[in-house]
Motif scaffolding. Structure first.
Motif, short mmCIF file in Angstrom:
data_model
loop_
_atom_site.label_atom_id
_atom_site.label_comp_id
_atom_site.label_asym_id
_atom_site.label_seq_id
_atom_site.Cartn_x
_atom_site.Cartn_y
_atom_site.Cartn_z
N ALA A 130 -3.36 14.89 -0.33
CA ALA A 130 -3.64 16.00 -1.25
C ALA A 130 -2.37 16.84 -1.34
O ALA A 130 -1.70 17.09 -0.34
N VAL A 131 -2.05 17.28 -2.54
CA VAL A 131 -0.82 18.05 -2.78
C VAL A 131 -1.15 19.53 -2.86
O VAL A 131 -1.96 19.95 -3.69
N GLY A 132 -0.50 20.32 -2.01
CA GLY A 132 -0.64 21.77 -2.03
C GLY A 132 0.56 22.40 -2.70
O GLY A 132 1.47 21.71 -3.16
N GLU A 133 0.56 23.71 -2.73
CA GLU A 133 1.66 24.43 -3.38
C GLU A 133 2.98 24.27 -2.64
O GLU A 133 4.03 24.16 -3.24
N LYS A 134 2.92 24.25 -1.30
CA LYS A 134 4.14 24.19 -0.49
C LYS A 134 4.24 22.97 0.41
O LYS A 134 5.20 22.84 1.14
N ALA A 135 3.22 22.10 0.38
CA ALA A 135 3.23 20.97 1.31
C ALA A 135 2.39 19.82 0.77
O ALA A 135 1.58 19.99 -0.14
N LEU A 136 2.61 18.66 1.36
CA LEU A 136 1.79 17.48 1.14
C LEU A 136 0.91 17.33 2.38
O LEU A 136 1.39 17.49 3.50
N PHE A 137 -0.36 17.03 2.18
CA PHE A 137 -1.28 16.88 3.30
C PHE A 137 -1.77 15.45 3.32
O PHE A 137 -1.97 14.82 2.27
N GLY A 138 -1.97 14.92 4.52
CA GLY A 138 -2.43 13.55 4.65
C GLY A 138 -3.50 13.42 5.71
O GLY A 138 -3.52 14.18 6.69
N LEU A 139 -4.37 12.46 5.51
CA LEU A 139 -5.41 12.13 6.46
C LEU A 139 -5.09 10.75 7.01
O LEU A 139 -4.84 9.82 6.23
N SER A 140 -5.05 10.62 8.33
CA SER A 140 -4.66 9.34 8.93
C SER A 140 -5.59 8.22 8.49
O SER A 140 -6.70 8.45 8.01
N MET A 141 -5.13 6.99 8.66
CA MET A 141 -5.89 5.82 8.23
C MET A 141 -7.29 5.79 8.84
O MET A 141 -8.25 5.41 8.17
N ASP A 142 -7.42 6.19 10.09
CA ASP A 142 -8.72 6.18 10.75
C ASP A 142 -9.49 7.50 10.56
O ASP A 142 -10.54 7.70 11.14
N ARG A 143 -8.92 8.41 9.73
CA ARG A 143 -9.49 9.74 9.45
C ARG A 143 -9.61 10.59 10.71
O ARG A 143 -10.39 11.51 10.78
N GLY A 144 -8.81 10.28 11.73
CA GLY A 144 -8.88 10.98 13.00
C GLY A 144 -7.97 12.19 13.11
O GLY A 144 -8.04 12.92 14.10
N ALA A 145 -7.10 12.43 12.11
CA ALA A 145 -6.18 13.57 12.19
C ALA A 145 -5.72 13.97 10.78
O ALA A 145 -5.59 13.13 9.90
N VAL A 146 -5.49 15.28 10.62
CA VAL A 146 -4.96 15.84 9.38
C VAL A 146 -3.51 16.24 9.63
O VAL A 146 -3.20 16.87 10.65
N PHE A 147 -2.62 15.88 8.68
CA PHE A 147 -1.20 16.17 8.82
C PHE A 147 -0.69 16.97 7.62
O PHE A 147 -1.23 16.85 6.52
N GLU A 148 0.38 17.72 7.87
CA GLU A 148 1.06 18.47 6.82
C GLU A 148 2.51 18.01 6.78
O GLU A 148 3.14 17.87 7.83
N TRP A 149 3.04 17.77 5.58
CA TRP A 149 4.43 17.35 5.43
C TRP A 149 5.17 18.36 4.57
O TRP A 149 4.72 18.73 3.49
N THR A 150 6.30 18.81 5.08
CA THR A 150 7.24 19.62 4.29
C THR A 150 8.63 19.04 4.49
O THR A 150 8.88 18.30 5.44
N VAL A 151 9.53 19.39 3.60
CA VAL A 151 10.90 18.91 3.70
C VAL A 151 11.53 19.34 5.03
O VAL A 151 12.23 18.58 5.68
N GLY A 162 8.93 17.72 8.20
CA GLY A 162 8.39 16.36 8.22
C GLY A 162 6.89 16.43 8.46
O GLY A 162 6.25 17.43 8.15
N TRP A 163 6.30 15.38 9.04
CA TRP A 163 4.86 15.35 9.29
C TRP A 163 4.53 16.08 10.58
O TRP A 163 5.10 15.81 11.63
N VAL A 164 3.57 17.00 10.50
CA VAL A 164 3.10 17.76 11.67
C VAL A 164 1.57 17.70 11.67
O VAL A 164 0.93 17.97 10.65
N ARG A 165 1.01 17.35 12.81
CA ARG A 165 -0.46 17.32 12.92
C ARG A 165 -0.97 18.75 12.92
O ARG A 165 -0.54 19.58 13.73
N ILE A 166 -1.94 19.02 12.02
CA ILE A 166 -2.49 20.38 11.94
C ILE A 166 -4.00 20.41 12.21
O ILE A 166 -4.60 21.48 12.24
#
Length: 130
Positions: A15-36, A39-43
């Motif tokens: 999902a694309v936010g205003e300041k970051a890209l968000f991702g859900l892991s393949m197993d749906r076990g973790a939510v991540f945030e990506w910024t330039v 990089g990817w940080v588990r949130i």
């Protein structure tokens, strides 16, 4: 001229936010945030689905019955039942509840309020850019 940049491996949902890209892991076990800059940080822990916009990020619980709002720097806050889907604008959060009613979230009172007329039923909720 813009080019594509690989930012990581696959995930189950993005999902694309205003300041970051968000991702859900393949197993749906973790939510991540990506910024330039970071990089990817588990949130967050596992989620059923994620929805992003200028207002923040919403994640439904793994079982799909509850919903959580993530605002940068403040962490996760429960926001009630998940409903069918969510739409986020730059300054508001909307939910299509299980009965087809569109509701708006009030951050200060932490309550959902219907914004459709009684008897109206919606089947889809789509954010529109301003």
């Amino acid at each position: 001229n813009r080019t594509w940049t690989r930012v990581g491996a696959g995930g189950s949902e993005f999902a694309v936010g205003e300041k970051a890209l968000f991702g859900l892991s393949m197993d749906r076990g973790a939510v991540f945030e990506w910024t330039v800059s970071t990089g990817w940080v588990r949130i967050g822990a596992g989620a059923g689905n994620i929805y992003a916009g200028g207002y923040g990020l919403v994640a439904t619980g793994v079982l799909g019955t509850d919903a959580w709002l993530y605002l940068d720097g403040t962490g996760w806050q429960p926001i009630g039942d998940s409903g069918q889907t969510f739409a986020l604008t730059t300054d508001a959060l909307f939910r299509l509840d299980w009965s087809g009613e569109v509701e708006k979230y009030d951050y200060s009172s932490e309550l959902w309020s219907p914004i459709t007329e009684p008897g109206w039923i919606s089947v889809e909720l789509v954010p529109c850019p301003l």
